[in-house]
Design a protein around this motif. Structure first.
Motif, mmCIF file in Angstrom:
data_model
loop_
_atom_site.group_PDB
_atom_site.id
_atom_site.type_symbol
_atom_site.label_atom_id
_atom_site.label_comp_id
_atom_site.label_asym_id
_atom_site.label_seq_id
_atom_site.Cartn_x
_atom_site.Cartn_y
_atom_site.Cartn_z
ATOM 1 N N GLN A 1 0.820 -1.187 0.000
ATOM 2 C CA GLN A 1 0.000 0.000 0.000
ATOM 3 C C GLN A 1 0.866 1.253 0.000
ATOM 4 N N VAL A 2 0.263 2.334 -0.444
ATOM 5 C CA VAL A 2 0.903 3.636 -0.457
ATOM 6 C C VAL A 2 -0.006 4.609 0.271
ATOM 7 N N GLN A 3 0.574 5.384 1.149
ATOM 8 C CA GLN A 3 -0.165 6.417 1.854
ATOM 9 C C GLN A 3 0.306 7.777 1.367
ATOM 10 N N LEU A 4 -0.638 8.658 1.117
ATOM 11 C CA LEU A 4 -0.342 9.979 0.593
ATOM 12 C C LEU A 4 -1.011 11.029 1.466
ATOM 13 N N SER A 30 6.977 0.686 -5.592
ATOM 14 C CA SER A 30 5.986 0.260 -6.570
ATOM 15 C C SER A 30 5.413 1.410 -7.390
ATOM 16 N N ILE A 31 5.721 2.635 -7.025
ATOM 17 C CA ILE A 31 5.171 3.795 -7.711
ATOM 18 C C ILE A 31 5.911 4.035 -9.016
ATOM 19 N N ASN A 53 8.694 8.258 -12.785
ATOM 20 C CA ASN A 53 9.941 7.946 -12.095
ATOM 21 C C ASN A 53 11.148 8.482 -12.842
ATOM 22 N N GLY A 54 11.012 8.632 -14.139
ATOM 23 C CA GLY A 54 12.080 9.200 -14.940
ATOM 24 C C GLY A 54 12.020 10.706 -15.031
ATOM 25 N N VAL A 99 0.552 2.782 -8.838
ATOM 26 C CA VAL A 99 1.440 1.691 -8.467
ATOM 27 C C VAL A 99 1.153 0.478 -9.329
ATOM 28 N N ARG A 100 2.151 -0.345 -9.474
ATOM 29 C CA ARG A 100 2.006 -1.564 -10.253
ATOM 30 C C ARG A 100 2.690 -2.698 -9.518
#
Length: 119
Positions: A1-4, A30-31, A53-54, A99-100
């Motif tokens: 999971q990701v928390q924002l 994973s982002i 990401n790039g 995310v993947r």
């Protein structure tokens, strides 16, 4: 999971500037892309800007030149610098992370931060 978690919203005068921040935690690895979206009352949520990401960026045509998106991976943070703000920019601004995982993909959202542009 990701928390924002977004922060930095508030009341600003037309023509003013504001910088929004988004702090990310969790499965950061994973982002593959992050972005800022906004939703004004009575309107659908719209994309403001995205960054991969790039560090490839994309802006809504109407906002390019006024808004700048950036990332600080050392602090797991993303920012949106907003200049020359207009009343039409009034909205709740949301931080997004795409995310993947190995078997699925998901879009995570922060709770939003209110931006009000008014004199």
């Amino acid at each position: 999971q990701v928390q924002l978690v977004e922060s930095g919203g508030g009341l600003v005068q037309p023509g003013g500037s504001l910088r929004l921040s988004c702090a990310a935690s969790g499965s950061i690895f994973s982002i593959y892309a992050m972005g800022w979206y906004r939703q004004a009352p009575g309107k659908q949520r719209e994309e403001v800007a995205t960054i991969t990401n790039g560090d490839s960026t994309r802006y809504a045509d109407s906002l390019k030149g006024r808004f700048t998106i950036s990332r600080d991976n050392a602090n797991n943070a993303m920012y949106l610098q907003m200049n020359s703000l207009e009343p039409e920019d009034t909205a709740v601004y949301y931080c997004n992370a795409d995310v993947r995982y190995s078997d699925y993909a998901h879009r995570y959202w922060g709770q939003g931060t209110q931006v009000i542009v008014s004199s």
